[in-house]
Design a protein around this motif. Sequence first.
Motif, PDB file in Angstrom:
ATOM      1  N   ASP A  64       7.488  36.207  32.118  1.00  0.00           N
ATOM      2  CA  ASP A  64       8.827  36.242  32.702  1.00  0.00           C
ATOM      3  C   ASP A  64       8.791  36.817  34.115  1.00  0.00           C
ATOM      4  O   ASP A  64       7.786  37.337  34.585  1.00  0.00           O
ATOM      5  N   GLY A  65       9.934  36.695  34.784  1.00  0.00           N
ATOM      6  CA  GLY A  65      10.010  37.090  36.181  1.00  0.00           C
ATOM      7  C   GLY A  65       9.729  38.556  36.432  1.00  0.00           C
ATOM      8  O   GLY A  65       9.193  38.929  37.485  1.00  0.00           O
ATOM      9  N   LEU A  66      10.088  39.419  35.472  1.00  0.00           N
ATOM     10  CA  LEU A  66       9.832  40.850  35.637  1.00  0.00           C
ATOM     11  C   LEU A  66       8.336  41.133  35.727  1.00  0.00           C
ATOM     12  O   LEU A  66       7.882  41.930  36.558  1.00  0.00           O
ATOM     13  N   GLU A  67       7.559  40.461  34.885  1.00  0.00           N
ATOM     14  CA  GLU A  67       6.104  40.633  34.930  1.00  0.00           C
ATOM     15  C   GLU A  67       5.530  40.044  36.215  1.00  0.00           C
ATOM     16  O   GLU A  67       4.558  40.571  36.775  1.00  0.00           O
ATOM     17  N   VAL A  68       6.132  38.942  36.674  1.00  0.00           N
ATOM     18  CA  VAL A  68       5.680  38.337  37.929  1.00  0.00           C
ATOM     19  C   VAL A  68       5.880  39.316  39.085  1.00  0.00           C
ATOM     20  O   VAL A  68       5.000  39.487  39.937  1.00  0.00           O
ATOM     21  N   ILE A  69       7.050  39.976  39.118  1.00  0.00           N
ATOM     22  CA  ILE A  69       7.312  40.959  40.171  1.00  0.00           C
ATOM     23  C   ILE A  69       6.252  42.054  40.156  1.00  0.00           C
ATOM     24  O   ILE A  69       5.696  42.430  41.196  1.00  0.00           O
ATOM     25  N   LYS A  70       5.951  42.581  38.973  1.00  0.00           N
ATOM     26  CA  LYS A  70       4.956  43.653  38.854  1.00  0.00           C
ATOM     27  C   LYS A  70       3.591  43.200  39.365  1.00  0.00           C
ATOM     28  O   LYS A  70       2.886  43.957  40.048  1.00  0.00           O
ATOM     29  N   GLU A  71       3.208  41.962  39.016  1.00  0.00           N
ATOM     30  CA  GLU A  71       1.901  41.458  39.457  1.00  0.00           C
ATOM     31  C   GLU A  71       1.875  41.238  40.964  1.00  0.00           C
ATOM     32  O   GLU A  71       0.877  41.540  41.632  1.00  0.00           O
ATOM     33  N   ILE A  72       2.974  40.718  41.513  1.00  0.00           N
ATOM     34  CA  ILE A  72       3.038  40.502  42.962  1.00  0.00           C
ATOM     35  C   ILE A  72       2.932  41.833  43.697  1.00  0.00           C
ATOM     36  O   ILE A  72       2.219  41.959  44.700  1.00  0.00           O
ATOM     37  N   ARG A  73       3.615  42.850  43.172  1.00  0.00           N
ATOM     38  CA  ARG A  73       3.625  44.141  43.851  1.00  0.00           C
ATOM     39  C   ARG A  73       2.254  44.824  43.846  1.00  0.00           C
ATOM     40  O   ARG A  73       2.007  45.742  44.618  1.00  0.00           O
ATOM     41  N   LYS A  74       1.359  44.375  42.992  1.00  0.00           N
ATOM     42  CA  LYS A  74       0.002  44.920  42.999  1.00  0.00           C
ATOM     43  C   LYS A  74      -0.788  44.438  44.211  1.00  0.00           C
ATOM     44  O   LYS A  74      -1.768  45.079  44.614  1.00  0.00           O
ATOM     45  N   THR A  84      19.138  35.796  38.440  1.00  0.00           N
ATOM     46  CA  THR A  84      19.398  36.245  37.078  1.00  0.00           C
ATOM     47  C   THR A  84      20.665  35.620  36.509  1.00  0.00           C
ATOM     48  O   THR A  84      21.498  35.086  37.244  1.00  0.00           O
ATOM     49  N   ALA A  85      20.806  35.717  35.184  1.00  0.00           N
ATOM     50  CA  ALA A  85      22.046  35.308  34.525  1.00  0.00           C
ATOM     51  C   ALA A  85      23.105  36.375  34.771  1.00  0.00           C
ATOM     52  O   ALA A  85      22.792  37.543  35.005  1.00  0.00           O
ATOM     53  N   ARG A  86      24.356  35.991  34.703  1.00  0.00           N
ATOM     54  CA  ARG A  86      25.457  36.877  35.076  1.00  0.00           C
ATOM     55  C   ARG A  86      25.460  38.188  34.297  1.00  0.00           C
ATOM     56  O   ARG A  86      25.718  39.245  34.837  1.00  0.00           O
ATOM     57  N   GLY A  87      25.179  38.151  33.005  1.00  0.00           N
ATOM     58  CA  GLY A  87      25.300  39.355  32.199  1.00  0.00           C
ATOM     59  C   GLY A  87      24.049  40.209  32.105  1.00  0.00           C
ATOM     60  O   GLY A  87      24.048  41.210  31.392  1.00  0.00           O
ATOM     61  N   ASP A  88      22.998  39.849  32.822  1.00  0.00           N
ATOM     62  CA  ASP A  88      21.711  40.535  32.665  1.00  0.00           C
ATOM     63  C   ASP A  88      21.576  41.755  33.554  1.00  0.00           C
ATOM     64  O   ASP A  88      20.666  41.866  34.379  1.00  0.00           O
ATOM     65  N   GLU A  89      22.499  42.713  33.397  1.00  0.00           N
ATOM     66  CA  GLU A  89      22.460  43.915  34.227  1.00  0.00           C
ATOM     67  C   GLU A  89      21.172  44.698  34.003  1.00  0.00           C
ATOM     68  O   GLU A  89      20.553  45.203  34.942  1.00  0.00           O
ATOM     69  N   GLY A  90      20.761  44.792  32.721  1.00  0.00           N
ATOM     70  CA  GLY A  90      19.530  45.522  32.419  1.00  0.00           C
ATOM     71  C   GLY A  90      18.324  44.918  33.095  1.00  0.00           C
ATOM     72  O   GLY A  90      17.455  45.638  33.599  1.00  0.00           O
ATOM     73  N   GLN A  91      18.257  43.588  33.139  1.00  0.00           N
ATOM     74  CA  GLN A  91      17.134  42.925  33.802  1.00  0.00           C
ATOM     75  C   GLN A  91      17.150  43.188  35.297  1.00  0.00           C
ATOM     76  O   GLN A  91      16.100  43.342  35.917  1.00  0.00           O
ATOM     77  N   ARG A  92      18.337  43.234  35.885  1.00  0.00           N
ATOM     78  CA  ARG A  92      18.423  43.500  37.324  1.00  0.00           C
ATOM     79  C   ARG A  92      17.881  44.884  37.637  1.00  0.00           C
ATOM     80  O   ARG A  92      17.123  45.074  38.597  1.00  0.00           O
ATOM     81  N   VAL A  93      18.272  45.868  36.827  1.00  0.00           N
ATOM     82  CA  VAL A  93      17.779  47.228  37.038  1.00  0.00           C
ATOM     83  C   VAL A  93      16.264  47.265  36.869  1.00  0.00           C
ATOM     84  O   VAL A  93      15.544  47.866  37.679  1.00  0.00           O
ATOM     85  N   GLU A  94      15.754  46.598  35.830  1.00  0.00           N
ATOM     86  CA  GLU A  94      14.295  46.539  35.616  1.00  0.00           C
ATOM     87  C   GLU A  94      13.614  45.866  36.801  1.00  0.00           C
ATOM     88  O   GLU A  94      12.525  46.265  37.215  1.00  0.00           O
ATOM     89  N   GLY A  95      14.253  44.836  37.328  1.00  0.00           N
ATOM     90  CA  GLY A  95      13.679  44.132  38.472  1.00  0.00           C
ATOM     91  C   GLY A  95      13.562  45.022  39.691  1.00  0.00           C
ATOM     92  O   GLY A  95      12.542  45.022  40.385  1.00  0.00           O
ATOM     93  N   PHE A  96      14.599  45.805  39.967  1.00  0.00           N
ATOM     94  CA  PHE A  96      14.542  46.738  41.089  1.00  0.00           C
ATOM     95  C   PHE A  96      13.467  47.790  40.854  1.00  0.00           C
ATOM     96  O   PHE A  96      12.753  48.176  41.778  1.00  0.00           O
TER      97      PHE A  96
END
Length: 244
Positions: A64-74, A84-96
């Motif tokens: 998923d995109g969260l893991e992609v972000i972590k790998e890119i940041r390495k 993101t989907a409209r209701g995915d507040e938790g994912q947005r916070v995880e993404g940041f």
Amino acid sequence: MLANSDTTILIVDDEERIRRLLKLYLTKEGYASEEAADGVSAIRKMEEKDYDMVLLDIMLPEIDGLEVIKEIRKIKDTPIIMITARGDEGQRVEGFQAGADDYIVKPFSPREVMLRVAAILKRTKIEEPETIIISYPELDIFPESRLVLAGGEPLTLTPKEFDLILYLAENPEKVFTREMLLKEVWRYDYFGDLRTVDTHIKRLREKLQKKSLYVSKMIVTVWGTGYKFSPLETDYQKNNEIEN
């Protein structure tokens, strides 16, 4: 030659119609673009090439995109905008927390996407005609090259983390609410969770602390209000520690 033709943006989404739509609008704005339909392909492309930005869907097959972000940041500090989907507040916070710089909510306005892309690219491109140095004890900031030295060592920061420490350091001892920081650092109407600021401050302090505990304490929490950059308060604390 189109004005933005030297800027290449990677579009990562498993929906072909979304990739086509984003590519169409990026092309209209003069940007070059490439595509990846899944997280594995995106990471491979990032390893092989430097992009100016990544538009990244969070809901991807396999990785998923969260893991992609972590790998890119390495490996890279490339600006990343989450989709993101409209209701995915938790994912947005995880993404940041993982290192994303911004997010866009589906269904999105392509024009809004282009405005956000332009805003982030404007801040990450070197525009200053001269080298300007902002200097404090154990901290040097070079806006032109977007370099930060803490304790004499370079920091690896995301574009948003750099913008944040630069803005704070340019305004020492001034107290900012979270709303003020969102407005001034993100530079456009930001309808997001105020925890975005807290997440970036936390990550910035952690990175500073690895290089200089002294500098990390310059970012001060003003309880009930927000944050300030306080080299004077830090000097006072340091002098007291020496005296004691």
